[in-house]
Design an enzyme around this catalytic site. Structure first.
Site, mmCIF file in Angstrom:
data_model
loop_
_atom_site.group_PDB
_atom_site.id
_atom_site.type_symbol
_atom_site.label_atom_id
_atom_site.label_comp_id
_atom_site.label_asym_id
_atom_site.label_seq_id
_atom_site.Cartn_x
_atom_site.Cartn_y
_atom_site.Cartn_z
ATOM 1 N N THR A 151 0.921 -1.177 0.059
ATOM 2 C CA THR A 151 -0.049 0.115 0.051
ATOM 3 C C THR A 151 0.776 1.267 -0.006
ATOM 4 O OG1 THR A 151 -1.874 1.126 1.066
ATOM 5 C CG2 THR A 151 -0.127 0.253 2.361
ATOM 6 N N ASN A 152 0.353 2.419 0.269
ATOM 7 C CA ASN A 152 1.058 3.639 0.499
ATOM 8 C C ASN A 152 0.455 4.340 1.792
ATOM 9 O OD1 ASN A 152 -1.207 5.150 -0.557
ATOM 10 N ND2 ASN A 152 -0.927 3.947 -2.311
ATOM 11 N N LYS A 153 0.940 5.665 1.788
ATOM 12 C CA LYS A 153 0.594 6.436 2.932
ATOM 13 C C LYS A 153 -0.508 7.178 2.627
ATOM 14 C CE LYS A 153 4.158 8.813 4.765
ATOM 15 N NZ LYS A 153 5.130 9.784 5.037
ATOM 16 N N ALA B 125 -4.799 7.140 -4.626
ATOM 17 C CA ALA B 125 -3.377 6.657 -4.861
ATOM 18 C C ALA B 125 -3.354 5.125 -4.871
ATOM 19 C CB ALA B 125 -2.733 7.006 -3.587
#
Length: 403
Positions: free
Chosen positions: A211-213, A277
């Site tokens: 995943t990402n932030k 995102a």
């Protein structure tokens, strides 16, 4: 939306009265002026002094008591009100409202009120489900009263059931959205917006994912800003933020799920904003069981494949739709964003430097540059994501809905 509004809050006698005190503060914080009327039953739970202190106004409890000799109190309150909220609304006050019975200040003032009325029932689940209460609620709706649906949860009787008064923030949100939907001349009225939010999760095994932030805050701010201008919003999200009121919220944790949800709604949409995102890659074959660490410090090799390029597919197939994308960059912001705008065939690209302080992922603030074909970049300086979203909606209005 509540700024400057005169709100009459009518409180009837039930254990949920304690929430009504907080509701007064919540409405005032949103800019409203609030006056409160209590039934005698309500005064058994919370004193009038509590509401007087919070509202900074006299509290109405007796229909024969006049605060001003020149005005009849219940008519004066009814005429002063821009809207009326009954919370909590017991079975007793609901029945009286539905049948025009006026035997106290609350019911007398409500009968005289021509402003919009919102009723939030709160009672035992068996009482709520009874034929008499349901009949009275239907009558109120037929009379033009807006009902705020009670929640399911732990009741005063010590068991779970439907009948809880919603939290004060929820009631305030509901009222604001209802008023927005009734407002005339909203620029996006009737327009279908699809907005994505959050960072997608691509499974490695049942307990791990890539995943990402991204928190989803920017996408959610955009969804609320579009809603407030009259749009019918579908928010497709991979975030666990609370669902905003007044829109359809669809959970789509992975890129594949998000793609399917977006494509299913694309034809009927007027504007699509890809604020999520989305992971560029996902594991080719996620493990069906948790991957265990092996003895000997062995390396774990993951084989990844590209996820669907949703924005590019939208750009290639758009007809009447306005397609807007985001570019989160850490270097060469304008060059990379300009290339993405052309490559994806988007109508607008919103670029931000996520390496900058207080910008981008998981912050409450953002600073972006708007890129459009054949136009100079437009910089929106650091501001709250709420303000940035409102500025973006104004640009969209000028591009497509500047009637």
């Amino acid at each position: 939306m509540l700024t400057g509004k005169h709100i009459a809050l009518y409180v009837s006698g039930g254990i949920a009265v304690y929430k009504a005190a907080t509701l007064v503060r919540t409405l005032i914080k949103r800019g409203a002026e609030v006056r409160v009327a209590l039934t005698q039953g309500a005064t058994a739970f919370v004193t009038p002094l509590t509401f007087q202190t919070l509202s900074k106004h006299d509290v109405y409890t007796d229909r024969f008591k006049q605060f001003d000799a020149e005005h009849v109190a219940h008519i004066d309150l009814a005429d002063w009100s821009d809207l009326a909220i009954v919370a909590p609304a017991t079975a007793d006050v609901i029945g009286k409202m539905a049948n025009g019975i006026t035997d106290d200040f609350v019911t007398t003032a409500l009968l005289a009120t021509t402003a919009p009325k919102f009723v939030a029932p709160a009672m035992n689940n068996h009482m709520l489900a009874s034929a008499a209460v349901q009949r009275n609620l239907k009558q109120l709706q037929a009379d033009g009263v807006t009902l705020i649906d009670p929640e399911t949860g732990f009741l005063a009787e010590g068991y779970e059931g439907k009948g809880r008064l919603p939290e004060p923030e929820t009631i305030a949100d509901f009222v604001e959205v209802a008023l927005l939907q009734q407002a005339p001349n909203l620029p996006f009225a009737g327009k279908q917006f699809v907005i994505t939010a959050g960072g997608t999760q691509e499974k490695i095994d049942p307990v791990r994912y890539i995943t990402n932030k991204s928190s989803g805050k920017m996408g959610y701010a955009l969804a609320v800003a579009a809603r407030d201008l009259g749009a019918k919003v579908t928010l497709i999200t991979a975030s666990d933020l609370p669902n905003p009121f007044g829109m359809t919220v669809v959970q789509a944790p992975s890129a594949e799920e998000m793609a399917q949800q977006v494509f299913d709604r694309f034809q009927a949409s007027d504007v699509v904003i890809m604020a999520a995102a989305i992971s560029d890659y996902r594991p080719v074959q996620p493990a069906t069981e948790k991957i265990k660490k092996q003895a000997g410090h062995q390396e774990l090799v993951l084989t990844l494949t590209e996820t669907p390029d949703i924005l590019a597919q939208l750009g290639q197939t758009k007809q009447h739709q306005l397609v807007i994308g985001f570019a989160a960059e850490t270097q060469h912001l304008l060059d990379n964003a300009a290339q993405k705008l052309a490559r994806k065939q988007a109508d607008m690209l919103i670029a931000n430097d996520v390496a900058a302080a207080n910008v981008g992922f998981d912050y409450d603030t953002n600073a972006v540059t708007i890129l459009r074909p054949q136009e100079a970049p437009l910089k929106l300086p650091l501001a709250s994501k709420t303000v940035i979203a409102q500025q973006i909606m104004e640009i969209i209005r000028q591009m497509r809905f500047n009637a």
